[in-house]
Design an enzyme around this catalytic site. Sequence first.
Site, PDB file in Angstrom:
ATOM      1  N   GLY A   8     -13.564   1.958  -7.561  1.00 10.14           N
ATOM      2  CA  GLY A   8     -13.257   1.393  -8.880  1.00 10.14           C
ATOM      3  C   GLY A   8     -11.851   0.806  -8.843  1.00 10.14           C
ATOM      4  N   GLY A  11     -10.350  -1.788 -11.443  1.00 14.03           N
ATOM      5  CA  GLY A  11     -10.281  -1.445 -12.864  1.00 14.03           C
ATOM      6  C   GLY A  11      -8.857  -1.222 -13.344  1.00 14.03           C
ATOM      7  CD  GLN A  12      -6.396   0.422 -18.836  1.00 14.51           C
ATOM      8  OE1 GLN A  12      -7.202   1.337 -18.992  1.00 14.51           O
ATOM      9  NE2 GLN A  12      -5.491   0.111 -19.739  1.00 14.51           N
ATOM     10  CG  ASP A  34     -14.367  -2.557  -8.131  1.00 15.33           C
ATOM     11  OD1 ASP A  34     -13.500  -1.927  -8.772  1.00 15.33           O
ATOM     12  OD2 ASP A  34     -15.369  -3.079  -8.674  1.00 15.33           O
ATOM     13  CB  ILE A  35     -19.582  -2.520  -7.767  1.00 15.83           C
ATOM     14  CG1 ILE A  35     -21.001  -2.978  -7.491  1.00 15.83           C
ATOM     15  CG2 ILE A  35     -19.119  -2.927  -9.170  1.00 15.83           C
ATOM     16  CD1 ILE A  35     -22.037  -2.243  -8.324  1.00 15.83           C
ATOM     17  NE  ARG A  36     -15.415  -5.068 -11.286  1.00 16.06           N
ATOM     18  CZ  ARG A  36     -14.557  -4.656 -12.226  1.00 16.06           C
ATOM     19  NH1 ARG A  36     -14.228  -5.443 -13.210  1.00 16.06           N
ATOM     20  NH2 ARG A  36     -14.027  -3.451 -12.178  1.00 16.06           N
ATOM     21  CE1 TYR A 142     -15.699   6.985 -20.532  1.00 17.65           C
ATOM     22  CE2 TYR A 142     -14.598   7.999 -22.403  1.00 17.65           C
ATOM     23  CZ  TYR A 142     -14.544   7.434 -21.148  1.00 17.65           C
ATOM     24  OH  TYR A 142     -13.334   7.310 -20.515  1.00 17.65           O
ATOM     25  CE  LYS A 146     -14.898   9.712 -18.030  1.00 23.28           C
ATOM     26  NZ  LYS A 146     -14.742   9.456 -16.583  1.00 23.28           N
TER      27      LYS A 146
HETATM   28  C1  AKB Z   1     -11.907   4.752 -24.043  1.00 17.05           C
HETATM   29  O1  AKB Z   1     -11.364   4.407 -25.104  1.00 17.05           O
HETATM   30  O2  AKB Z   1     -13.128   4.786 -23.879  1.00 17.05           O
HETATM   31  C2  AKB Z   1     -11.012   5.203 -22.918  1.00 17.05           C
HETATM   32  C3  AKB Z   1     -10.789   6.671 -22.950  1.00 17.05           C
HETATM   33  C4  AKB Z   1      -9.853   7.248 -23.909  1.00 17.05           C
HETATM   34  O3  AKB Z   1     -11.377   7.376 -22.183  1.00 17.05           O
HETATM   35  N1  AKB Z   1      -9.770   4.504 -22.964  1.00 17.05           N
END
Ligand code: AKB
Length: 315
Positions: A8, A11-12, A34-36, A142, A146
């Site tokens: 990754g 990414g950021q 990365d995949i890209r 998400y 996590k």
């Molecule tokens: C999001 O907003 O999804 C992320 C995070 C806080 O995990 N920046």
Amino acid sequence: MKNVLVIGASGQIGSELVLALRNKLGSNHVVAADIRFPLDKELAEGGPSCKIDATQAQEIADAVKKYHIDTIYNLVAILSATAEANPMLGWNIGMGSVLNCLEVAREFKTALSTPSSIGAFGPDTPPDNTPQDTIQRPKTIYGVSKVAGELLSDYYFKRFGVDTRSVRYPGLISNKTLPGGGTTDYAVEIYYAAVKGEKFICPLQKGTFMDMMYMPDAIDAAIDLMEVDPARLIHRNSFNVTAMSFDPEIIYNEIKKHYPNFVMEYDINPLKQSIANTWPNSMDDTCARQEWGWNPKYNLTSMTEDMIKELKKKL
Ligand code: AKB
């Protein structure tokens, strides 16, 4: 850490972590994946790089073997708002990457860091001074992925001895690579609008407090935790870390000190607002401070000065 694989890398977080690790360990010791692919010039020319689709365990294993990797950073994730719009994609990418990395780490005896997030908390979590060990019943896919990633990482440590360690990142603000699809993205976008002389339309309500951090501190957290003597660690996955907490009005007023004519208006994004409402206002990161010396360098004032200085050069 001698030979590190960052998955990754574009990414950021990845785009800055790779550069920091290459400075520290030497360019040939940090593989950007990365995949890209191909990666952008700076990452591609600064050291080894390869294409990895983290949902394919064999691709991770091949890179670990080829480059004699001892530490993996798995930064693959679909951020909260995008994942909520496409839950199966969020789950498959988030969980696919974490499980594959854990299995490869087990087989090749590497250390592994898969960051968690403030998204791992939910509406039942105490929102103020959120403790390290507390209720985690997130309401987003998400967040669910996590929490599952945290639990699996602890499981692999206890069951198989895999050296897993990670932090729960708050919203990350950087002047280099834009985030995408996150609930906290507004805190980056507001700086771009100010420096470009544009009006900022804020997607979150006044009074929506969330933890935030400037990217140099996030990079230090990623590296410092993986370098600390494991005997000091009581916790593993994942540590609360924060540097500041603000709402849209507070960051707006800080930026206005530099751009007095800067205008912000509100147009609430219902999805992002509903996610933000379930996340902590501010976390307690005492365990990270005690167990591995976490101590962020930037607050809102110093971050704002640096963001504006750097974005002026860039834009
Ligand atoms: C999001 O907003 O999804 C992320 C995070 C806080 O995990 N920046």
